[in-house]
Enzyme design. Structure first.
Site, PDB file in Angstrom:
ATOM      1  N   LYS A 185       0.841  -1.198   0.000  1.00 46.00           N
ATOM      2  CA  LYS A 185       0.000   0.000   0.000  1.00 46.00           C
ATOM      3  C   LYS A 185       0.873   1.243   0.000  1.00 46.00           C
ATOM      4  O   LYS A 185       1.730   1.423   0.855  1.00 46.00           O
ATOM      5  CB  LYS A 185      -0.912   0.045   1.228  1.00 46.00           C
ATOM      6  CG  LYS A 185      -1.970   1.159   1.108  1.00 46.00           C
ATOM      7  CD  LYS A 185      -2.632   1.485   2.429  1.00 46.00           C
ATOM      8  CE  LYS A 185      -1.896   2.553   3.207  1.00 46.00           C
ATOM      9  NZ  LYS A 185      -1.933   3.900   2.563  1.00 46.00           N
ATOM     10  N   GLU A 220       9.790   0.455  10.892  1.00 44.77           N
ATOM     11  CA  GLU A 220      10.805   1.511  10.815  1.00 44.77           C
ATOM     12  C   GLU A 220      10.046   2.805  11.046  1.00 44.77           C
ATOM     13  O   GLU A 220       9.280   3.247  10.191  1.00 44.77           O
ATOM     14  CB  GLU A 220      11.510   1.480   9.459  1.00 44.77           C
ATOM     15  CG  GLU A 220      12.807   2.278   9.441  1.00 44.77           C
ATOM     16  CD  GLU A 220      12.618   3.678   8.896  1.00 44.77           C
ATOM     17  OE1 GLU A 220      12.559   4.614   9.742  1.00 44.77           O
ATOM     18  OE2 GLU A 220      12.535   3.847   7.674  1.00 44.77           O
ATOM     19  N   CYS A 250      12.991  10.730   8.540  1.00 46.82           N
ATOM     20  CA  CYS A 250      12.821  10.144   9.873  1.00 46.82           C
ATOM     21  C   CYS A 250      14.102  10.195  10.694  1.00 46.82           C
ATOM     22  O   CYS A 250      14.050  10.244  11.919  1.00 46.82           O
ATOM     23  CB  CYS A 250      12.318   8.706   9.751  1.00 46.82           C
ATOM     24  SG  CYS A 250      13.358   7.641   8.743  1.00 46.82           S
ATOM     25  N   GLU A 308       8.851  14.898  16.888  1.00 48.91           N
ATOM     26  CA  GLU A 308       9.338  14.813  15.509  1.00 48.91           C
ATOM     27  C   GLU A 308       8.568  15.815  14.656  1.00 48.91           C
ATOM     28  O   GLU A 308       7.408  15.607  14.300  1.00 48.91           O
ATOM     29  CB  GLU A 308       9.159  13.400  14.968  1.00 48.91           C
ATOM     30  CG  GLU A 308       9.778  13.208  13.603  1.00 48.91           C
ATOM     31  CD  GLU A 308       9.632  11.774  13.092  1.00 48.91           C
ATOM     32  OE1 GLU A 308      10.520  11.316  12.360  1.00 48.91           O
ATOM     33  OE2 GLU A 308       8.614  11.130  13.413  1.00 48.91           O
TER      34      GLU A 308
END
Length: 427
Positions: free
Chosen positions: A118, A194, A228, A325
């Site tokens: 996806k 991850e 990230c 983040e």
């Protein structure tokens, strides 16, 4: 051999269509076209050639191993079969759509699995295009299946499906928790994750400040800050702090922002309005909490999701811009006094994806390499990726590793087969 042939042919087709694929990536994501065309598409092809080589490598037991041991009355032959895990469900993010496709699909195909992948709803195009190239390369129908959709519907259905044997997810920590839960509640499928990061970039007192500023700038602002493993907590020793801040401010002010298809542009727009507004909200939080806004802090221009390259100094560990983040072009610079202090503060986060260390002292580097609880440490460099270098996190940055030989085990089951050898000739 057939798998290897297909992977190699697909890599050749990607090379042939480099410019079209890079254009799709820029249209979808907003990243600079030069970055996509000169770095990311060639890296994609490199990854698939790497995994094609793994298939035939005698040092990588994708198929089987053979060992023997001495039993009570006879000698047994034991085969350790490494079998495909089955149907791999994969969910990739929007920040590096093409490379995340390669990180997921490469090892899964090399080990003989089928895939339902996806794409992120923001960036579906490059995966659909490249999947067509796989079929042109000879991949049988039904082996690689691409679906476009939203996480709460398509993603949840994939994670919950009883006929999916394994999940691999890259994205936020919050969504990763949901994926892990859905996998467990369905058929207890194994899940590799991850996830997010808040990576420290540590500038020691012996640093060449000009070089450190440039590297720290790259570590944070690369890909519009939508990375990230971005070095989003810039720790600078107090002896060079003031000089570093002034030069970091000047470098951010020189950063070229604009149309990502134009040559020389370093920073394009953020991926969408949601991310754009989120970044501006964090910038306002930094100002309200007392950090010093050195430069930037506003929308860039009058249209599009462009954010000015932003630098904060005098940032404290308890501020949201130092804890969360942000995933945007916002550099937070923090001051430290000694090595023990910066180790403690660097590790005082729920994340553990990566870290950067800038020093000329090998003893300092070795201490930090071992003390930092992260999956990757870059020393005097940053964001160096290769097909053979494993990538993944500690703590709430996920578990499992992408790339390298370690990624193959994510897609293999190990089966032991024991057969007695009665009256073997050599006894």
């Amino acid at each position: 051999q057939e798998r290897q042939k297909i992977l190699l042919k697909c890599a050749d087709l990607v090379d042939k269509h480099n410019d079209e694929i890079a254009a799709l990536e820029t249209w979808d994501n907003g990243k600079p076209y030069e970055q996509a065309a000169k770095v990311e598409v060639p890296m994609f092809a490199r990854l698939f050639r790497y995994y094609a080589g793994m298939i035939q490598s005698p040092n990588v037991p994708i198929r089987w191993e053979c060992v023997s041991f001495l039993g009570d009355m006879m000698r047994e032959l034991t085969q350790t079969l490494h079998e495909p895990i089955g149907v791999a469900g994969q969910i990739i993010p929007w920040n590096f759509p093409l490379l995340m496709f390669a990180w997921k699909v490469g090892p899964a195909l090399a080990t003989g699995n089928t895939i339902v992948l996806k794409t992120a709803e923001q960036t579906p195009l490059s995966a659909l295009y490249v999947a067509r190239l796989f079929h042109e390369a000879g991949l049988p129908e039904g082996v690689l299946n691409i679906i476009s959709g939203f996480g709460p519907t398509a993603g949840a259905a994939l994670a919950s499906h009883m006929d999916v044997d394994k999940l691999a997810f890259t994205g936020s920590t919050e969504t990763g928790k949901i994926v892990l839960e859905l996998g467990a509640k369905s058929n207890l499928k194994p899940v590799t994750l991850e996830l997010g990061g808040k990576s420290p970039f540590i500038v020691c007192e012996d640093a060449d400040v000009d070089q450190a500023v440039e590297l720290a700038h790259f570590a944070l602002f690369f890909n519009q800050g939508q990375c990230c493993c971005a070095g989003s907590r810039t720790f600078v020793h107090e002896k060079v702090y003031d000089e570093f801040v002034e030069k970091a401010k000047a470098r951010a002010s020189r950063r070229s922002v604009g149309d990502p298809f134009k040559a020389g542009i370093e920073q394009g727009p953020q991926v969408d309005s949601e991310q754009f507004e989120k970044i501006l909200k964090y910038i306002r939080s930094g100002v309200e909490c007392g950090a010093t806004l050195e430069t930037g802090g506003e929308r860039y221009g009058s249209k599009g999701y462009y954010v000015q390259p932003t630098v904060f100094s005098n940032v404290k560990d308890d501020m949201l811009i130092a804890k969360d983040e942000i995933f945007g072009p916002v550099q937070s610079i923090l001051k430290f006094k000694d090595l023990n202090e910066v180790i403690k503060r660097s590790n005082a986060t729920r994340y553990g994806l990566a870290a950067g260390v800038f020093t000329q002292n090998i003893d300092t580097a070795n201490t930090l390499i071992r003390a930092l609880r992260v999956g990757t440490v870059w020393v005097n460099t940053f964001d160096i990726f290769d097909a053979a270098i494993p990538f993944g996190g500690y703590k709430m940055s996920g578990h499992g590793r992408e790339k390298g030989i370690y990624s193959l085990s994510n897609y293999l089951q190990v089966k032991a087969v024991v057969t007695p050898l009665k009256n073997p000739a050599w006894l």
